[in-house]
Write a protein that holds these residues in place. Structure first.
Motif, short mmCIF file in Angstrom:
data_model
loop_
_atom_site.label_atom_id
_atom_site.label_comp_id
_atom_site.label_asym_id
_atom_site.label_seq_id
_atom_site.Cartn_x
_atom_site.Cartn_y
_atom_site.Cartn_z
N ILE A 343 85.48 79.47 36.95
CA ILE A 343 86.79 79.76 36.40
C ILE A 343 87.44 80.92 37.15
N TYR A 344 86.70 82.00 37.34
CA TYR A 344 87.32 83.23 37.82
C TYR A 344 87.03 83.52 39.29
N HIS A 345 87.87 84.35 39.86
CA HIS A 345 87.85 84.68 41.28
C HIS A 345 86.62 85.48 41.70
N ALA A 346 86.23 86.48 40.89
CA ALA A 346 85.08 87.31 41.26
C ALA A 346 83.82 86.46 41.32
N CYS A 347 83.65 85.55 40.37
CA CYS A 347 82.49 84.65 40.38
C CYS A 347 82.52 83.77 41.62
N HIS A 348 83.71 83.29 41.98
CA HIS A 348 83.82 82.41 43.14
C HIS A 348 83.42 83.14 44.42
N ARG A 349 83.84 84.38 44.53
CA ARG A 349 83.49 85.13 45.75
C ARG A 349 81.98 85.28 45.88
N GLU A 350 81.29 85.46 44.76
CA GLU A 350 79.86 85.70 44.81
C GLU A 350 79.03 84.44 44.93
N LEU A 351 79.57 83.31 44.48
CA LEU A 351 78.78 82.08 44.43
C LEU A 351 79.13 81.06 45.51
N CYS A 352 80.35 81.13 46.07
CA CYS A 352 80.84 79.99 46.86
C CYS A 352 80.00 79.67 48.08
N ALA A 353 79.45 80.69 48.76
CA ALA A 353 78.69 80.42 49.99
C ALA A 353 77.37 79.72 49.72
N HIS A 354 76.91 79.71 48.47
CA HIS A 354 75.65 79.04 48.14
C HIS A 354 75.75 77.52 48.32
N GLU A 355 76.95 77.00 48.40
CA GLU A 355 77.04 75.55 48.60
C GLU A 355 76.45 75.14 49.94
N ARG A 356 76.28 76.10 50.84
CA ARG A 356 75.64 75.82 52.13
C ARG A 356 74.21 75.34 51.96
N ASP A 357 73.54 75.81 50.90
CA ASP A 357 72.10 75.58 50.74
C ASP A 357 71.72 74.70 49.56
N TRP A 358 72.73 74.32 48.74
CA TRP A 358 72.44 73.56 47.54
C TRP A 358 73.17 72.22 47.59
N PRO A 359 72.70 71.23 46.85
CA PRO A 359 73.26 69.87 46.98
C PRO A 359 74.53 69.65 46.16
N PHE A 360 75.39 70.65 46.13
CA PHE A 360 76.66 70.50 45.42
C PHE A 360 77.68 71.47 46.02
N ALA A 361 78.95 71.13 45.85
CA ALA A 361 80.04 72.01 46.26
C ALA A 361 80.26 73.07 45.19
N VAL A 362 80.72 74.24 45.60
CA VAL A 362 81.09 75.31 44.68
C VAL A 362 82.60 75.53 44.82
N VAL A 363 83.34 75.27 43.75
CA VAL A 363 84.80 75.32 43.81
C VAL A 363 85.34 76.08 42.60
N ASN A 364 86.62 76.41 42.65
CA ASN A 364 87.30 76.86 41.45
C ASN A 364 87.79 75.63 40.70
N PHE A 365 87.78 75.68 39.38
CA PHE A 365 88.10 74.47 38.62
C PHE A 365 89.53 74.00 38.85
N LEU A 366 90.43 74.90 39.25
CA LEU A 366 91.80 74.48 39.53
C LEU A 366 91.87 73.54 40.74
N GLU A 367 90.88 73.62 41.62
CA GLU A 367 90.84 72.68 42.75
C GLU A 367 90.67 71.25 42.25
N LEU A 368 89.92 71.08 41.18
CA LEU A 368 89.73 69.74 40.62
C LEU A 368 90.98 69.28 39.90
N VAL A 369 91.64 70.20 39.19
CA VAL A 369 92.92 69.87 38.57
C VAL A 369 93.93 69.47 39.64
#
Length: 433
Positions: A343-369
């Motif tokens: 949901i929030y920007h601070a969480c996105h900054r800390e989590l987004c790069a993990h999509e490099r190593d895990w079998p899912f994308a990390v996005v902000n929910f507004l991207e899906l909307v």
């Protein structure tokens, strides 16, 4: 309202709490932080009584520890039967611990925090957006419209490090036909950095000015940042006697879901888990309702622990924060999601790069909307962060570096500190803490 009166008003709020609180311990019992903070063995009533000691100018080590690790989850607020806001009580207790510093030391600490934030926002936003797009966030520099907008969208400051989130929010408002004006950035700060440093004088001036601007811009303000929402509506406005009608943007979208739903025209065939936080009442439920309204989207409740109002509120306990992030990633993988939406920007900054190593994308929910509405804004912050190399990032962002006349060495420093340096859980599924 001037800053001195804000300081006096907060002292009055503390006096009210001392009169109302009976130290029953219900707030401490509802709080998720004592156990990870190493004070779980202290009786809840004793913790609460210790906070009252802090407010009286005394010292209680366990209570001071509790106040310092408060994550703002807000579970304490509805359980109090005596008219106290325990989250505010702990904020005032933290403030009381700044009393040992001189006013000049508090001012300097607040100035340094604000300066570092301003530099990070300025450089990272300009690394991603050209001047003409950045101008979209400064309509208050233009001549006012003859027609008053329905809402003012208050960005706060730090979300501009991930500007695609703000652009999507504005795109969605426009598609819904909601007239808006934008206010935000360091020139319209909520004052939380100065407040956290104990510089209530500067915090009061900054926050009161921002509240006045928001109130005069539109009948209703929409906040993005939960920190700003809590600082302005829970701490400053009530103490200052100022009227501020402010609603979290996510809740506003859920309120207008009947208007939004017809715009969700495209199916989004994804299995999605939500990274969510309590703290701003109703926001997690609103985000879930919005995601469930997207055609084709398979929503998975990851049932994560309801802690903190953003990931950065867990920073006082770095090892605990790493455990929370690791568990969230593992739960998402076990649930078989292909998208973890925050949901929030601070969480996105800390989590987004993990999509490099895990079998899912990390996005902000507004991207899906946005995807369902046919709207797209590239996540250039994540693109840079996944690169994990400052020289590669500088080379990739060279056109924006030139167009926005950014200083190379300053930009390098900001990338190292605010982009690559902000990685609580190291990358790599098997990386040690």
């Amino acid at each position: 309202m001037d800053a001195v009166s804000l300081e006096a008003a907060l002292q009055g709020r503390a006096a009210d709490i001392l009169n109302q609180c009976v130290a029953c311990g219900a707030c401490a019992e509802a709080c998720p932080m004592p156990a990870p903070g190493g004070i779980g063995a202290v009786e809840p009533a004793a913790l609460t009584a210790g906070v009252l000691t802090l407010l009286r100018g005394g010292m209680d080590e366990a209570a001071a520890r509790w106040a310092s690790i408060c994550s703002g989850s807000g579970h304490c607020i509805p359980v109090c039967r005596h008219g106290v806001n325990p989250r505010l009580m702990l904020a005032l207790a933290r403030l009381s611990r700044q009393g040992g510093l001189t006013p000049s030391a508090r001012r300097k600490a607040g100035f340094d925090r604000f300066g570092a934030m301003t530099k990070g926002v300025r450089v990272l936003s300009r690394l991603q957006l050209p001047p003409e797009t950045l101008a979209r966030f400064r309509p208050d520099d233009e001549e006012p419209d003859s027609t008053a907008p329905e809402v003012v969208f208050y960005t706060g400051c730090n979300v501009m490090k991930t500007p695609h989130i703000v652009l999507l929010a504005l795109d969605i408002l426009e598609a819904m036909g909601v007239g808006y004006r934008v206010i935000g950035g360091p020139s319209a700060c909520c004052g939380v950095l100065q407040f956290g440093a104990g510089d209530v004088s500067t915090s009061g001036r900054v926050a009161s000015r921002t509240i006045d601007r928001l109130a005069s811009a539109a009948p209703r303000a929409l906040s993005w940042c939960p920190t700003c929402q809590i600082q302005l509506t829970e701490i400053v406005a009530p103490a200052a006697g100022l009227d501020l009608a402010m609603t979290p943007f996510v809740r506003f979208l859920a309120e207008r879901l009947d208007d939004l739903r017809p715009l969700l025209r495209h199916r989004v065939e994804k299995r999605v888990g939500l990274h969510e936080h309590p703290g701003n009442a109703g926001v997690p439920e609103a985000a879930q309702a919005i995601l469930r309204a997207i055609p084709g989207l398979d929503f998975v409740d990851l049932r994560q622990p309801p802690i903190g109002y953003m990931c950065n509120k867990l920073s006082p306990l770095p090892a605990f924060k790493q455990d929370v992030h690791r568990q969230q990633l593992e739960d998402a993988a076990m649930a078989g999601v292909d998208t973890l939406a925050g949901i929030y920007h601070a969480c996105h900054r800390e989590l987004c790069a993990h999509e490099r190593d895990w079998p899912f994308a990390v996005v902000n929910f507004l991207e899906l909307v946005g995807e369902s509405m046919g709207l797209h804004r590239p996540d250039l912050f994540k693109r840079m962060k996944v690169m994990q190399d400052v020289d590669t990032i500088l080379q990739d962002a060279a056109p924006m570096l030139e167009r926005n006349a950014l200083d190379l060495e300053e930009t390098r420093d900001v990338i190292l500190r605010d982009l690559l340096g902000e990685q609580p859980l190291p990358l790599g599924r098997d990386a040690p803490p």
